[in-house]
Design an enzyme around this catalytic site. Structure first.
Site, PDB file in Angstrom:
ATOM      1  CE1 TYR A 167      -3.926   2.187   0.756  1.00 37.04           C
ATOM      2  CE2 TYR A 167      -2.590   3.085   2.529  1.00 37.04           C
ATOM      3  CZ  TYR A 167      -3.712   3.149   1.723  1.00 37.04           C
ATOM      4  OH  TYR A 167      -4.619   4.169   1.891  1.00 37.04           O
ATOM      5  CE  LYS A 171      -3.789   5.274  -1.259  1.00 37.42           C
ATOM      6  NZ  LYS A 171      -4.749   5.652  -2.328  1.00 37.42           N
TER       7      LYS A 171
HETATM    8  P1  NAI Z   1     -13.493   2.921   1.338  1.00 36.06           P
HETATM    9  O1  NAI Z   1     -13.199   1.465   1.361  1.00 36.06           O
HETATM   10  O2  NAI Z   1     -14.730   3.404   1.981  1.00 36.06           O
HETATM   11  O3  NAI Z   1     -13.498   3.477  -0.165  1.00 36.06           O
HETATM   12  C1  NAI Z   1     -12.827   2.881  -1.237  1.00 36.06           C
HETATM   13  C2  NAI Z   1     -13.835   2.602  -2.319  1.00 36.06           C
HETATM   14  O4  NAI Z   1     -13.159   2.161  -3.502  1.00 36.06           O
HETATM   15  C3  NAI Z   1     -14.836   1.509  -1.938  1.00 36.06           C
HETATM   16  O5  NAI Z   1     -16.170   2.008  -2.011  1.00 36.06           O
HETATM   17  C4  NAI Z   1     -14.572   0.394  -2.944  1.00 36.06           C
HETATM   18  O6  NAI Z   1     -15.740  -0.310  -3.341  1.00 36.06           O
HETATM   19  C5  NAI Z   1     -13.962   1.167  -4.101  1.00 36.06           C
HETATM   20  N1  NAI Z   1     -13.121   0.321  -4.956  1.00 36.06           N
HETATM   21  C6  NAI Z   1     -12.238  -0.621  -4.578  1.00 36.06           C
HETATM   22  N2  NAI Z   1     -11.675  -1.195  -5.652  1.00 36.06           N
HETATM   23  C7  NAI Z   1     -12.208  -0.577  -6.751  1.00 36.06           C
HETATM   24  C8  NAI Z   1     -12.006  -0.721  -8.138  1.00 36.06           C
HETATM   25  N3  NAI Z   1     -11.147  -1.620  -8.640  1.00 36.06           N
HETATM   26  N4  NAI Z   1     -12.719   0.069  -8.988  1.00 36.06           N
HETATM   27  C9  NAI Z   1     -13.599   0.982  -8.502  1.00 36.06           C
HETATM   28  N5  NAI Z   1     -13.838   1.147  -7.176  1.00 36.06           N
HETATM   29  C10 NAI Z   1     -13.143   0.381  -6.315  1.00 36.06           C
HETATM   30  O7  NAI Z   1     -12.222   3.639   1.987  1.00 36.06           O
HETATM   31  P2  NAI Z   1     -11.811   5.183   2.118  1.00 36.06           P
HETATM   32  O8  NAI Z   1     -11.134   5.314   3.418  1.00 36.06           O
HETATM   33  O9  NAI Z   1     -12.936   6.074   1.796  1.00 36.06           O
HETATM   34  O10 NAI Z   1     -10.670   5.297   1.005  1.00 36.06           O
HETATM   35  C11 NAI Z   1     -10.695   6.193  -0.092  1.00 36.06           C
HETATM   36  C12 NAI Z   1      -9.274   6.440  -0.559  1.00 36.06           C
HETATM   37  O11 NAI Z   1      -8.555   7.155   0.455  1.00 36.06           O
HETATM   38  C13 NAI Z   1      -8.470   5.171  -0.823  1.00 36.06           C
HETATM   39  O12 NAI Z   1      -7.658   5.362  -1.963  1.00 36.06           O
HETATM   40  C14 NAI Z   1      -7.618   5.039   0.410  1.00 36.06           C
HETATM   41  O13 NAI Z   1      -6.442   4.307   0.171  1.00 36.06           O
HETATM   42  C15 NAI Z   1      -7.336   6.497   0.712  1.00 36.06           C
HETATM   43  N6  NAI Z   1      -6.925   6.781   2.089  1.00 36.06           N
HETATM   44  C16 NAI Z   1      -7.821   6.703   3.119  1.00 36.06           C
HETATM   45  C17 NAI Z   1      -7.412   7.022   4.394  1.00 36.06           C
HETATM   46  C18 NAI Z   1      -8.339   7.041   5.530  1.00 36.06           C
HETATM   47  O14 NAI Z   1      -7.931   7.465   6.634  1.00 36.06           O
HETATM   48  N7  NAI Z   1      -9.577   6.617   5.370  1.00 36.06           N
HETATM   49  C19 NAI Z   1      -6.008   7.384   4.680  1.00 36.06           C
HETATM   50  C20 NAI Z   1      -5.180   7.489   3.534  1.00 36.06           C
HETATM   51  C21 NAI Z   1      -5.635   7.185   2.288  1.00 36.06           C
END
Ligand code: NAI
Length: 305
Positions: A167, A171
């Protein structure tokens, strides 16, 4: 002062079925943007078959709030998926002005236990995923001489986090992608910035206590992301950090360095004796591009005579 608006703008948000993507989509829609809610509808680790349920639900939510949106359930992790997502935007709204690369998965394991599949899948969704959708959207933005692209990085990538070699590598790769896209997009008014969010979502729910999840609402991250998607933003190549009301800028910087007399030969002992000066970050600065660093080195060498 007038509020920041997005009337007539079309935005694709990947992984917008929940968490941060949902919050970005709701805010953009509330300010007049037409939204493509992309979400594969998968699990946190990206295993199993997806479903269009998450994307459809979000579209209903945006419409119920008076916004305009269409759903897209393609995966970002294939070139065809990237093209199909952009086609959804073109078919529904005729263009793409804004792309928020947000979709993501986690496959945490210590490096010793990391399987090749865990590495590849995380790279495919985060790095190749951002490439795939951006690759399809970029020519459209170029044609229209307007674009706002957001990458989503993480403190894990910027600074490291135990159990996240896949990851964190993925990132930080997105920061590299931004660094060069900002240069290639500049003359077409395509700006590219990055968000390093901290938010309580299903992705972080397993590692955060419930009261912390509450303090870290995705809604607190979205304003800076959506600002960076606006006409009013003139920045490109900036990494914004946001969570719980905290906002800052993270950057790759280089210290002032030292110059050793190369012609006389540089020994291991020269390095040992000056290691503290070599590592010094006081007076460190970011560079706009690689050539600026070369220019700084040449200037330091000429000053040293
Ligand atoms: P989340 O799991 O709620 O959102 C990620 C979404 O991406 C999910 O709804 C999932 O269905 C979708 N997804 C996964 N694979 C996919 C694909 N191949 N094609 C289309 N959609 C796909 O998690 P969150 O926390 O909202 O994450 C959003 C972004 O923020 C991610 O890139 C995560 O790595 C990044 N992030 C989040 C942090 C946090 O504190 N929540 C910290 C640092 C980065």
């Amino acid at each position: 002062m007038a509020e920041v608006r997005f009337d007539g703008r079309v935005a694709i948000i990947t992984g917008a079925g929940g968490g941060l993507g949902r919050s970005h989509a709701m805010l953009l829609a509330s300010r007049g943007a037409k939204i493509v809610v992309n979400d594969l509808g998968g699990t946190v680790d990206g295993s199993g078959a997806g479903s269009s349920e998450m994307a459809n639900k979000m579209v209903a939510e945006i419409k119920a709030a008076g916004g305009e949106a269409v759903a897209d359930a393609h995966g970002v992790d294939t070139a065809e998926g990237g093209q199909a997502i952009v086609k959804t935007a073109l078919d529904a709204f005729g263009k793409v002005d804004i792309l928020i690369n947000n979709a993501g998965i986690l496959r945490d394991k210590s490096f010793m236990k990391m399987e090749e599949e865990d590495w590849d899948k995380v790279m495919a969704v985060h790095v190749k995923g951002a490439y795939n959708v951006t690759k399809a959207a970029f020519p459209v933005m170029r044609e229209n001489n307007y674009g706002r692209i957001i990458m989503t990085t993480s403190a894990a990538g910027l600074y490291g986090n135990f159990g996240q070699t896949n990851y964190s590598s993925a990132k930080l790769a997105l920061v590299g992608l931004m660094n060069t896209l900002k240069l290639e997009g500049a003359r077409y008014n395509i700006l590219c910035n990055t968000i390093a969010p901290i938010a309580g979502t299903r992705m972080t729910a397993t590692v955060m206590p419930p009261d912390m999840v509450d303090k870290l609402k995705p809604d607190y991250v979205s304003p800076v992301v959506v600002y960076a998607c606006s006409e009013e933003c003139t920045d490109s190549g900036v990494i914004f950090v946001a969570g719980a009301g905290y906002f800052s800028r993270a950057a790759m910087v280089e210290g002032p360095g030292i110059v050793l007399p190369a012609a006389k030969g540089i020994t291991l002992e020269d390095i040992r004796d000056r290691i503290a000066d070599i590592k010094k970050l006081e007076g460190a600065q970011p560079f706009g591009q690689a050539n600026d660093q070369v220019a700084r080195i040449i200037s330091a060498l000429s000053k040293a005579g």
